[in-house]
Design a protein around this motif. Sequence first.
Motif, PDB file in Angstrom:
ATOM      1  N   ILE A  97      -9.848   0.664   5.086  1.00  0.00           N
ATOM      2  CA  ILE A  97      -9.908  -0.799   5.221  1.00  0.00           C
ATOM      3  C   ILE A  97      -8.738  -1.218   6.103  1.00  0.00           C
ATOM      4  O   ILE A  97      -7.581  -1.093   5.715  1.00  0.00           O
ATOM      5  CB  ILE A  97      -9.824  -1.486   3.847  1.00  0.00           C
ATOM      6  N   THR A  98      -9.043  -1.714   7.296  1.00  0.00           N
ATOM      7  CA  THR A  98      -7.983  -2.062   8.246  1.00  0.00           C
ATOM      8  C   THR A  98      -7.563  -3.522   8.150  1.00  0.00           C
ATOM      9  O   THR A  98      -6.513  -3.886   8.656  1.00  0.00           O
ATOM     10  CB  THR A  98      -8.432  -1.765   9.678  1.00  0.00           C
ATOM     11  N   THR A 108       0.482   1.036   3.220  1.00  0.00           N
ATOM     12  CA  THR A 108      -0.369   1.295   2.069  1.00  0.00           C
ATOM     13  C   THR A 108      -1.723   1.797   2.544  1.00  0.00           C
ATOM     14  O   THR A 108      -2.310   1.257   3.466  1.00  0.00           O
ATOM     15  CB  THR A 108      -0.559   0.005   1.240  1.00  0.00           C
ATOM     16  N   ASP A 109      -2.201   2.845   1.900  1.00  0.00           N
ATOM     17  CA  ASP A 109      -3.489   3.446   2.250  1.00  0.00           C
ATOM     18  C   ASP A 109      -4.588   2.798   1.412  1.00  0.00           C
ATOM     19  O   ASP A 109      -4.602   2.937   0.196  1.00  0.00           O
ATOM     20  CB  ASP A 109      -3.441   4.948   1.984  1.00  0.00           C
ATOM     21  N   PHE A 110      -5.475   2.071   2.062  1.00  0.00           N
ATOM     22  CA  PHE A 110      -6.630   1.466   1.411  1.00  0.00           C
ATOM     23  C   PHE A 110      -7.893   2.073   1.990  1.00  0.00           C
ATOM     24  O   PHE A 110      -8.056   2.117   3.205  1.00  0.00           O
ATOM     25  CB  PHE A 110      -6.699  -0.052   1.664  1.00  0.00           C
ATOM     26  N   CYS A 115     -18.763   3.091  -4.548  1.00  0.00           N
ATOM     27  CA  CYS A 115     -18.401   2.799  -5.944  1.00  0.00           C
ATOM     28  C   CYS A 115     -16.915   2.902  -6.243  1.00  0.00           C
ATOM     29  O   CYS A 115     -16.491   2.619  -7.359  1.00  0.00           O
ATOM     30  CB  CYS A 115     -19.138   3.759  -6.881  1.00  0.00           C
ATOM     31  N   TRP A 116     -16.096   3.323  -5.272  1.00  0.00           N
ATOM     32  CA  TRP A 116     -14.691   3.598  -5.543  1.00  0.00           C
ATOM     33  C   TRP A 116     -13.773   2.943  -4.526  1.00  0.00           C
ATOM     34  O   TRP A 116     -14.154   2.691  -3.390  1.00  0.00           O
ATOM     35  CB  TRP A 116     -14.436   5.111  -5.501  1.00  0.00           C
ATOM     36  N   LEU A 117     -12.531   2.721  -4.934  1.00  0.00           N
ATOM     37  CA  LEU A 117     -11.450   2.321  -4.044  1.00  0.00           C
ATOM     38  C   LEU A 117     -10.383   3.413  -4.106  1.00  0.00           C
ATOM     39  O   LEU A 117     -10.129   3.978  -5.165  1.00  0.00           O
ATOM     40  CB  LEU A 117     -10.820   1.003  -4.491  1.00  0.00           C
ATOM     41  N   ARG A 118      -9.765   3.690  -2.965  1.00  0.00           N
ATOM     42  CA  ARG A 118      -8.629   4.593  -2.931  1.00  0.00           C
ATOM     43  C   ARG A 118      -7.429   3.805  -2.447  1.00  0.00           C
ATOM     44  O   ARG A 118      -7.414   3.290  -1.336  1.00  0.00           O
ATOM     45  CB  ARG A 118      -8.875   5.769  -1.994  1.00  0.00           C
ATOM     46  N   ILE A 119      -6.436   3.680  -3.319  1.00  0.00           N
ATOM     47  CA  ILE A 119      -5.243   2.923  -2.985  1.00  0.00           C
ATOM     48  C   ILE A 119      -4.056   3.859  -3.156  1.00  0.00           C
ATOM     49  O   ILE A 119      -3.730   4.271  -4.267  1.00  0.00           O
ATOM     50  CB  ILE A 119      -5.090   1.683  -3.890  1.00  0.00           C
ATOM     51  N   ASN A 120      -3.424   4.204  -2.042  1.00  0.00           N
ATOM     52  CA  ASN A 120      -2.284   5.124  -2.032  1.00  0.00           C
ATOM     53  C   ASN A 120      -2.566   6.416  -2.775  1.00  0.00           C
ATOM     54  O   ASN A 120      -1.758   6.893  -3.565  1.00  0.00           O
ATOM     55  CB  ASN A 120      -1.041   4.450  -2.612  1.00  0.00           C
ATOM     56  N   ARG A 122      -4.768   7.054  -5.118  1.00  0.00           N
ATOM     57  CA  ARG A 122      -5.306   6.915  -6.479  1.00  0.00           C
ATOM     58  C   ARG A 122      -6.711   6.347  -6.371  1.00  0.00           C
ATOM     59  O   ARG A 122      -6.953   5.389  -5.650  1.00  0.00           O
ATOM     60  CB  ARG A 122      -4.449   5.960  -7.301  1.00  0.00           C
ATOM     61  N   TYR A 123      -7.632   6.967  -7.105  1.00  0.00           N
ATOM     62  CA  TYR A 123      -9.026   6.545  -7.075  1.00  0.00           C
ATOM     63  C   TYR A 123      -9.292   5.626  -8.263  1.00  0.00           C
ATOM     64  O   TYR A 123      -9.004   5.976  -9.404  1.00  0.00           O
ATOM     65  CB  TYR A 123      -9.951   7.760  -7.121  1.00  0.00           C
TER      66      TYR A 123
END
Length: 131
Positions: A97-98, A108-110, A115-120, A122-123
């Motif tokens: 997600i840019t 921060t890595d988004f 069905c999932w989000l990956r934030i830094n 972590r799923y």
Amino acid sequence: MKQLRKTEWRRGYPIKKNLALCAWGVLALAGFAGILARPENIPSLAACVLALAGAVLSLPRLLGYYRTTYQCLPALNRRLTKKEQEELLECENFETITELKSGSLRRTDFAESACWLRINGRYIPKELVIL
């Protein structure tokens, strides 16, 4: 399956687990060796007893951390087996997600899948996220 393992290694969790276990072993060994050596002065004996007490008191938390299958799935570790966790993310394709890469969130890595989000690294299931 590859997604979880890749994220785990990228975040260094297998290495951290083994380093924590080694540090605990050194602490326990120092405590036992110091007490068995029968030090004559009180500060040395106190240090050995404290090392041994620290090893004993930290053992339950260390075992909990070491037995955790995937650190990147914090909400599901206690509820699902390793195979079930791998199956959940098996066919997910994550896209970065840019739109959120501005200001303080630049590092921060988004990423998002169906069905999932990956934030830094972590799923998080989308059903658990309040938008």
